[in-house]
Design a protein around this motif. Structure first.
Motif, PDB file in Angstrom:
ATOM      1  N   ASP A  91       0.858  -1.408  -0.163  1.00 22.32           N
ATOM      2  CA  ASP A  91       0.084   0.045  -0.305  1.00 22.32           C
ATOM      3  C   ASP A  91       0.469   1.463  -0.360  1.00 22.32           C
ATOM      4  N   MET A  92       1.841   0.686  -0.103  1.00 17.29           N
ATOM      5  CA  MET A  92       2.829   1.864   0.151  1.00 17.29           C
ATOM      6  C   MET A  92       3.354   2.926  -1.117  1.00 17.29           C
ATOM      7  N   ARG A  93       3.531   4.767  -1.202  1.00 21.90           N
ATOM      8  CA  ARG A  93       3.315   5.219  -2.477  1.00 21.90           C
ATOM      9  C   ARG A  93       4.333   5.196  -3.013  1.00 21.90           C
ATOM     10  N   ARG A  94       5.048   5.456  -4.525  1.00 20.24           N
ATOM     11  CA  ARG A  94       5.981   4.623  -4.960  1.00 20.24           C
ATOM     12  C   ARG A  94       6.079   6.220  -5.212  1.00 20.24           C
ATOM     13  N   PRO A  95       7.689   7.056  -5.237  1.00 18.51           N
ATOM     14  CA  PRO A  95       7.887   7.896  -6.232  1.00 18.51           C
ATOM     15  C   PRO A  95       8.189   8.257  -7.232  1.00 18.51           C
ATOM     16  N   THR A  96       7.831   8.970  -8.439  1.00 19.14           N
ATOM     17  CA  THR A  96       8.532   8.704  -9.557  1.00 19.14           C
ATOM     18  C   THR A  96       9.848  10.054  -9.914  1.00 19.14           C
ATOM     19  N   ALA A  97      10.487  10.570 -10.336  1.00 17.24           N
ATOM     20  CA  ALA A  97      11.459  11.311 -10.905  1.00 17.24           C
ATOM     21  C   ALA A  97      11.854  11.406 -12.279  1.00 17.24           C
ATOM     22  N   ARG A  98      12.396  12.630 -12.705  1.00 15.00           N
ATOM     23  CA  ARG A  98      12.244  12.876 -13.788  1.00 15.00           C
ATOM     24  C   ARG A  98      13.577  13.488 -13.904  1.00 15.00           C
ATOM     25  N   MET A  99      13.832  13.572 -15.455  1.00 16.16           N
ATOM     26  CA  MET A  99      15.251  14.261 -16.019  1.00 16.16           C
ATOM     27  C   MET A  99      15.114  14.143 -17.544  1.00 16.16           C
ATOM     28  N   ILE A 100      16.301  15.036 -18.319  1.00 22.67           N
ATOM     29  CA  ILE A 100      15.916  15.472 -20.066  1.00 22.67           C
ATOM     30  C   ILE A 100      17.549  14.975 -19.721  1.00 22.67           C
ATOM     31  N   LEU A 101      18.116  13.852 -20.357  1.00 22.09           N
ATOM     32  CA  LEU A 101      18.592  12.792 -21.341  1.00 22.09           C
ATOM     33  C   LEU A 101      19.050  14.030 -22.277  1.00 22.09           C
ATOM     34  N   PRO A 102      20.212  14.738 -22.611  1.00 20.99           N
ATOM     35  CA  PRO A 102      20.423  15.316 -23.397  1.00 20.99           C
ATOM     36  C   PRO A 102      21.756  14.051 -24.478  1.00 20.99           C
ATOM     37  N   ALA A 103      21.175  14.429 -26.465  1.00 23.47           N
ATOM     38  CA  ALA A 103      22.314  13.545 -27.202  1.00 23.47           C
ATOM     39  C   ALA A 103      23.496  13.089 -26.680  1.00 23.47           C
ATOM     40  N   GLY A 104      24.147  11.754 -27.050  1.00 20.72           N
ATOM     41  CA  GLY A 104      24.728  11.221 -26.373  1.00 20.72           C
ATOM     42  C   GLY A 104      25.057  10.291 -24.948  1.00 20.72           C
ATOM     43  N   ALA A 105      24.036  10.752 -24.235  1.00 24.05           N
ATOM     44  CA  ALA A 105      23.932  10.407 -23.278  1.00 24.05           C
ATOM     45  C   ALA A 105      22.981   8.466 -23.515  1.00 24.05           C
ATOM     46  N   THR A 106      23.611   7.105 -22.763  1.00 25.49           N
ATOM     47  CA  THR A 106      24.100   6.669 -22.034  1.00 25.49           C
ATOM     48  C   THR A 106      23.297   5.869 -20.789  1.00 25.49           C
ATOM     49  N   LEU A 107      22.083   5.088 -21.156  1.00 23.31           N
ATOM     50  CA  LEU A 107      21.377   4.940 -19.954  1.00 23.31           C
ATOM     51  C   LEU A 107      21.828   3.381 -19.925  1.00 23.31           C
ATOM     52  N   ILE A 108      21.613   2.717 -18.803  1.00 22.36           N
ATOM     53  CA  ILE A 108      22.285   1.711 -17.935  1.00 22.36           C
ATOM     54  C   ILE A 108      21.234   0.866 -16.978  1.00 22.36           C
ATOM     55  N   LEU A 109      20.813   0.146 -17.292  1.00 20.75           N
ATOM     56  CA  LEU A 109      19.455  -0.672 -16.252  1.00 20.75           C
ATOM     57  C   LEU A 109      20.351  -2.501 -16.177  1.00 20.75           C
ATOM     58  N   TYR A 110      20.561  -3.115 -14.635  1.00 19.18           N
ATOM     59  CA  TYR A 110      21.300  -3.959 -14.553  1.00 19.18           C
ATOM     60  C   TYR A 110      20.936  -4.603 -12.903  1.00 19.18           C
ATOM     61  N   THR A 111      20.951  -6.135 -13.077  1.00 22.59           N
ATOM     62  CA  THR A 111      20.885  -6.723 -11.773  1.00 22.59           C
ATOM     63  C   THR A 111      22.276  -6.946 -11.381  1.00 22.59           C
ATOM     64  N   ASP A 112      22.008  -7.695  -9.915  1.00 22.91           N
ATOM     65  CA  ASP A 112      22.846  -7.450  -8.736  1.00 22.91           C
ATOM     66  C   ASP A 112      24.198  -8.567  -9.159  1.00 22.91           C
ATOM     67  N   GLY A 113      23.654  -9.021 -10.387  1.00 23.84           N
ATOM     68  CA  GLY A 113      24.810  -9.820 -10.584  1.00 23.84           C
ATOM     69  C   GLY A 113      26.142  -9.550 -11.287  1.00 23.84           C
ATOM     70  N   LEU A 114      25.500  -8.300 -11.765  1.00 30.45           N
ATOM     71  CA  LEU A 114      26.755  -7.496 -12.506  1.00 30.45           C
ATOM     72  C   LEU A 114      27.778  -7.046 -11.164  1.00 30.45           C
ATOM     73  N   VAL A 115      27.217  -6.593 -10.278  1.00 34.51           N
ATOM     74  CA  VAL A 115      27.968  -5.647  -8.989  1.00 34.51           C
ATOM     75  C   VAL A 115      28.575  -6.091  -7.647  1.00 34.51           C
ATOM     76  N   GLU A 116      28.091  -7.655  -7.688  1.00 29.29           N
ATOM     77  CA  GLU A 116      28.028  -8.181  -5.803  1.00 29.29           C
ATOM     78  C   GLU A 116      28.594  -9.784  -6.083  1.00 29.29           C
ATOM     79  N   SER A 117      28.795 -10.205  -5.231  1.00 27.95           N
ATOM     80  CA  SER A 117      29.222 -11.579  -5.485  1.00 27.95           C
ATOM     81  C   SER A 117      29.833 -11.480  -3.961  1.00 27.95           C
ATOM     82  N   ARG A 118      30.240 -13.425  -3.573  1.00 26.50           N
ATOM     83  CA  ARG A 118      30.563 -13.461  -2.715  1.00 26.50           C
ATOM     84  C   ARG A 118      31.781 -12.838  -2.454  1.00 26.50           C
ATOM     85  N   THR A 119      32.628 -13.033  -3.297  1.00 28.04           N
ATOM     86  CA  THR A 119      33.373 -12.211  -2.701  1.00 28.04           C
ATOM     87  C   THR A 119      34.095 -10.108  -2.924  1.00 28.04           C
TER      88      THR A 119
END
Length: 547
Positions: free
Chosen positions: A469-497
């Protein structure tokens, strides 16, 4: 005195200087089998002591008179006296010179006990001890065999890489069971040599991966016979001969070829070779070779089934992933890499689709769990999110996530999950407006055209499934030409070591280094450089091209 001799319980006789019996007690006559009075006058050394060449094989004994000539008492516990009928009487004996007052210038008194029963009991104890020692040695040998077989089994099951397991196995077989061990794996309608080991370094190449060595015709025929379902094959020295082939290279003198078979399927063939300086294989070796082959086949079958399961899992996982849409003015790329050492299906997913108004939605998520159920819940959650976004395209990402959280709580789509929903809206001036909302997921990484990376740590809230039931916020911004947005899962940044903070720092640095790469190549490069192969790795990226 005569009464004492009669009650002594031991045989007593006296001999004069010529060795003739001059006195004895009844016990001596009884033990030696003489009628009363008939022992007197007998030449003790000739009649009572074994001589060389006797038919019973008894050891010749010295005359007692020689032993006591120095006036000393002598004794022994391994002597034999001959009875009147010629049979042997094992005795313990003691002899002393006759006293001077006896009226004889020389002579001896001999006291003896029948120790036949005692010696028989001692012999039985010795036999039992020898038998127990034999049994103990056999038990130790059996324990060593069982321990060794256990180590072989461990070598096979400690890895799910079949080639690696077989390589470990050959190293443990040499020189314990053979001077050379070779394994040929069934591949389609042929055999592929995958591992070998030799007791001397440098005789064989490190692996069989190089150019094949010439095969001995008899060995090749035995391998083909086994591939077609044959039993264990034996090539003695007479069948090997000499030539420029593999068997000659390892100085083979005796060869066993055992099938590695599960039920009716031949998985492989194990060749055991002993050189000319080693004993040939015996029946015990054959039984042991067949047991080794049986255990190896079970381990190999397990690895084969696991590999098949992993292939099925990876195929299923990839089938749940989405084909990226074609969006004018926007470059999209995604990369999924399944865990390499597990047959589990992960809950990672990415998604990209366009809304009726022309906006593009990017989604990345991870459902708790690593099994078929997690993949099923992931598929349901992904499809529900798609439906909610398309049903009300005017809603912001935070509103979509709030409705998704409510729906999954009511429908039990997943126990918990993390996700990011990002919406890209094209502006007339060529820029793109980004709006996004994150539910417990690592933040997006934004790369500018000059390669500077920044994490978008704005509208983050709890993962799905905690507070519907919690409210979830939304953020906004303008992406200029040449910008790259990367979404990833934790297997890329976290491990046992590696902690997630360290992993995110490395991700930003690597993205800065490789920002010039094509978008798909960038995703692959990041996964190769940073990902933990024990976990699934998922990326989806969007790039706004330069004008």
């Amino acid at each position: 005195m005569s009464g004492l001799l009669e009650a002594a319980g031991a045989g007593v006789y006296a001999v004069d200087g010529d060795g003739l019996v001059i006195a004895c007690n009844p016990w001596a006559e009884l033990l030696l089998g003489y009628e009363p009075g008939t022992l007197i006058g007998v030449d003790a050394h000739t009649a009572l002591n074994p001589h060389g060449g006797n038919t019973g094989g008894l050891r010749e004994q010295r005359p007692v008179l020689q032993d006591v000539a120095q006036g000393k008492r002598v004794s022994g516990d391994r002597a034999v006296l001959l009875r009147a009928d010629g049979t042997a009487l094992p005795v313990w004996w003691s002899a002393a010179p006759l006293p001077a007052r006896s009226g004889h210038s020389a002579g001896a008194v001999v006291v003896f006990h029948d120790i036949g029963d005692q010696r028989e009991r001692a012999d039985r104890r010795a036999d039992r001890y020898a038998h127990s020692e034999t049994m103990r040695e056999q038990a130790q040998y059996d324990l060593a065999e069982i321990t060794w077989l256990g180590e072989l089994t461990l070598a096979m099951v400690s890895t799910l890489d079949a080639d690696q397991a077989l390589e470990r196995l050959t190293r443990q077989l040499v020189p314990r069971l053979a001077d050379t061990a070779i394994i040929d794996l069934t591949a389609d309608s042929a055999l592929r040599r995958v591992a070998w080991a030799h007791h001397l370094p440098g005789v064989l190449p490190p692996t069989p991966a190089g150019p094949p060595l010439p095969e001995h015709p008899e060995h090749h025929a035995a391998l083909q016979h086994i591939r077609r379902g044959g039993a264990l094959q034996h090539l003695p020295a007479s069948a090997i001969g000499a030539g420029a082939d593999l068997l000659s290279l390892v100085d083979a003198a005796d060869v066993l070829i055992a099938p590695l078979r599960v039920r009716t399927t031949t998985l492989s063939a194990l060749t055991l070779i002993r050189a000319a300086g080693s004993p040939p294989f015996n029946e015990t070796d054959r039984v042991l070779a067949e047991e080794v082959a049986r255990r190896t086949a079970l381990g190999l079958d397990n690895a084969r089934l696991h590999a098949a399961k992993a292939d099925i899992a990876a195929t299923l996982q990839r089938a749940l992933l989405t084909d990226l849409p074609e969006v004018p003015g926007l470059e999209l790329a995604a990369h999924y890499q399944s865990a390499q050492r597990t047959a589990e299906v992960g809950g990672d997913w990415y998604d990209a689709f366009t809304l009726p108004d022309g906006d593009t939605v990017l989604v990345i998520g991870d459902v708790t769990g690593h099994d078929i159920q997690a993949a099923s819940r992931m598929s349901e959650l992904r499809n529900m999110l798609r439906a909610l976004a398309v049903d009300r395209p005017e809603e912001e990402p935070g509103q979509i996530l709030q409705r998704l959280d409510t729906a999954q709580a009511r429908l039990t789509l997943a126990d918990s999950a993390t996700t990011i929903v990002a919406r890209l809206h094209p502006n007339p001036d060529g820029t793109w407006e980004l709006s996004w909302s994150a539910a417990g997921h690592p933040p997006p990484l934004l790369m500018t055209g000059n390669g500077t990376g920044t994490y978008l740590t704005g509208p983050h809230a709890m993962l799905l499934g905690v507070r519907p039931d919690m409210r979830r916020p939304t953020a906004r911004m303008i992406l200029p030409a040449g910008a790259t947005l990367i979404l990833y899962t934790d297997g890329l940044v976290e491990s046992r070591t590696q902690g997630i903070d360290t992993g995110m720092t490395r991700l930003r640095q690597q993205a800065d280094t490789h920002h010039h790469l094509a978008l798909h190549r960038l995703c692959v490069q990041l996964a190769d450089d940073l990902g933990d192969t024990r976990d699934d790795i998922t990326l989806i990226a969007a790039r706004i091209p330069e004008p």
